[in-house]
Design an enzyme around this catalytic site. Structure first.
Site, PDB file in Angstrom:
ATOM      1  N   ASN A  42      -6.049   0.642  -6.799  1.00  0.00           N
ATOM      2  CA  ASN A  42      -7.216   1.069  -6.042  1.00  0.00           C
ATOM      3  C   ASN A  42      -7.796  -0.121  -5.281  1.00  0.00           C
ATOM      4  O   ASN A  42      -7.750  -1.258  -5.726  1.00  0.00           O
ATOM      5  CB  ASN A  42      -8.258   1.767  -6.918  1.00  0.00           C
ATOM      6  CG  ASN A  42      -8.740   0.967  -8.103  1.00  0.00           C
ATOM      7  OD1 ASN A  42      -7.991   0.217  -8.720  1.00  0.00           O
ATOM      8  ND2 ASN A  42     -10.002   1.148  -8.466  1.00  0.00           N
ATOM      9  N   ILE A  43      -8.320   0.191  -4.091  1.00  0.00           N
ATOM     10  CA  ILE A  43      -8.854  -0.820  -3.191  1.00  0.00           C
ATOM     11  C   ILE A  43     -10.225  -0.327  -2.728  1.00  0.00           C
ATOM     12  O   ILE A  43     -10.319   0.667  -2.007  1.00  0.00           O
ATOM     13  CB  ILE A  43      -7.919  -1.036  -1.983  1.00  0.00           C
ATOM     14  CG1 ILE A  43      -6.520  -1.419  -2.474  1.00  0.00           C
ATOM     15  CG2 ILE A  43      -8.493  -2.078  -1.033  1.00  0.00           C
ATOM     16  CD1 ILE A  43      -5.437  -1.291  -1.429  1.00  0.00           C
ATOM     17  N   GLU A  44     -11.274  -1.001  -3.185  1.00  0.00           N
ATOM     18  CA  GLU A  44     -12.636  -0.568  -2.879  1.00  0.00           C
ATOM     19  C   GLU A  44     -13.131  -1.147  -1.557  1.00  0.00           C
ATOM     20  O   GLU A  44     -12.580  -2.102  -1.029  1.00  0.00           O
ATOM     21  CB  GLU A  44     -13.587  -0.986  -4.003  1.00  0.00           C
ATOM     22  CG  GLU A  44     -13.336  -0.254  -5.289  1.00  0.00           C
ATOM     23  CD  GLU A  44     -14.313  -0.614  -6.393  1.00  0.00           C
ATOM     24  OE1 GLU A  44     -14.382   0.157  -7.352  1.00  0.00           O
ATOM     25  OE2 GLU A  44     -14.992  -1.663  -6.312  1.00  0.00           O
ATOM     26  N   CYS A  53      -7.697   5.212  -3.557  1.00  0.00           N
ATOM     27  CA  CYS A  53      -7.256   5.282  -4.949  1.00  0.00           C
ATOM     28  C   CYS A  53      -5.835   4.738  -5.103  1.00  0.00           C
ATOM     29  O   CYS A  53      -5.050   4.715  -4.152  1.00  0.00           O
ATOM     30  CB  CYS A  53      -7.276   6.726  -5.438  1.00  0.00           C
ATOM     31  SG  CYS A  53      -8.915   7.464  -5.465  1.00  0.00           S
ATOM     32  N   GLU A  55      -3.315   6.072  -6.665  1.00  0.00           N
ATOM     33  CA  GLU A  55      -2.309   7.101  -6.473  1.00  0.00           C
ATOM     34  C   GLU A  55      -1.970   7.271  -4.994  1.00  0.00           C
ATOM     35  O   GLU A  55      -0.808   7.322  -4.599  1.00  0.00           O
ATOM     36  CB  GLU A  55      -2.785   8.442  -7.044  1.00  0.00           C
ATOM     37  CG  GLU A  55      -3.101   8.401  -8.518  1.00  0.00           C
ATOM     38  CD  GLU A  55      -4.568   8.057  -8.825  1.00  0.00           C
ATOM     39  OE1 GLU A  55      -5.114   7.103  -8.216  1.00  0.00           O
ATOM     40  OE2 GLU A  55      -5.154   8.748  -9.674  1.00  0.00           O
ATOM     41  N   CYS A  93      -8.175  11.836  -9.261  1.00  0.00           N
ATOM     42  CA  CYS A  93      -9.290  12.567  -8.654  1.00  0.00           C
ATOM     43  C   CYS A  93      -8.756  13.769  -7.868  1.00  0.00           C
ATOM     44  O   CYS A  93      -7.550  13.911  -7.641  1.00  0.00           O
ATOM     45  CB  CYS A  93     -10.106  11.635  -7.756  1.00  0.00           C
ATOM     46  SG  CYS A  93      -9.321  11.234  -6.176  1.00  0.00           S
ATOM     47  N   CYS A  96      -6.696  12.875  -4.694  1.00  0.00           N
ATOM     48  CA  CYS A  96      -5.327  12.453  -5.009  1.00  0.00           C
ATOM     49  C   CYS A  96      -4.462  13.642  -5.403  1.00  0.00           C
ATOM     50  O   CYS A  96      -3.295  13.724  -5.026  1.00  0.00           O
ATOM     51  CB  CYS A  96      -5.334  11.397  -6.109  1.00  0.00           C
ATOM     52  SG  CYS A  96      -5.946   9.803  -5.520  1.00  0.00           S
TER      53      CYS A  96
END
Length: 139
Positions: A42-44, A53, A55, A93, A96
């Site tokens: 995941n990359i915020e 996310c 996935e 989620c 995804c």
């Protein structure tokens, strides 16, 4: 399918997360029909909406390299600093799940959510996304 290897690859991907806001690190390992594995983390983003996310990162990497046939994905996630086995299961989620439904067979694609290589749950995508909206609905 070597579930243990797939889970190990998900944990490996988790090391590359960029999560300065939540400190919740998710790793994913996507298994292609040809045996190749694509990892994602995941990359915020400070604006939250552009966050991606793990996935979807794995799917988009695979698809951008020409892959379109997938059999399984392993997902791991927990707060930074929590050791494998000490956290909880991290399910994908809804966004995804919808991306998975675009590219995977609902009845046969496996979603593995793991605490460790020994402690995991396995579902079909259909179990996680009943009554999915897919391209068939648009025909």
């Amino acid at each position: 399918m070597d579930k243990k290897l797939l889970i190990e690859k998900a944990f490996d991907a988790q090391k590359y997360c960029y999560t300065p806001y939540s400190n919740f690190n998710v790793g994913a390992a996507l298994l292609c029909e040809n045996g190749e594995i694509y990892q994602g983390c995941n990359i915020e983003n400070a604006a939250y909406t552009p966050t991606n996310c793990a996935e979807r990162t794995a799917f988009f990497k695979a698809i951008s390299e020409g892959q379109k046939n997938f059999t399984a994905i392993a997902i791991v996630g927990n707060k930074a600093g929590i050791k494998p086995g000490d956290g909880d299961f991290c399910a994908p989620c809804a966004v995804c799940r919808q991306v998975m439904a675009e590219f995977c067979d609902l009845k046969t694609f496996k979603v593995i959510i793991a605490k460790s290589t020994e402690e995991y749950l396995e579902y079909t995508l259909d179990e996680l996304l009943p009554l999915a909206f897919t391209g068939k609905n648009l025909e």
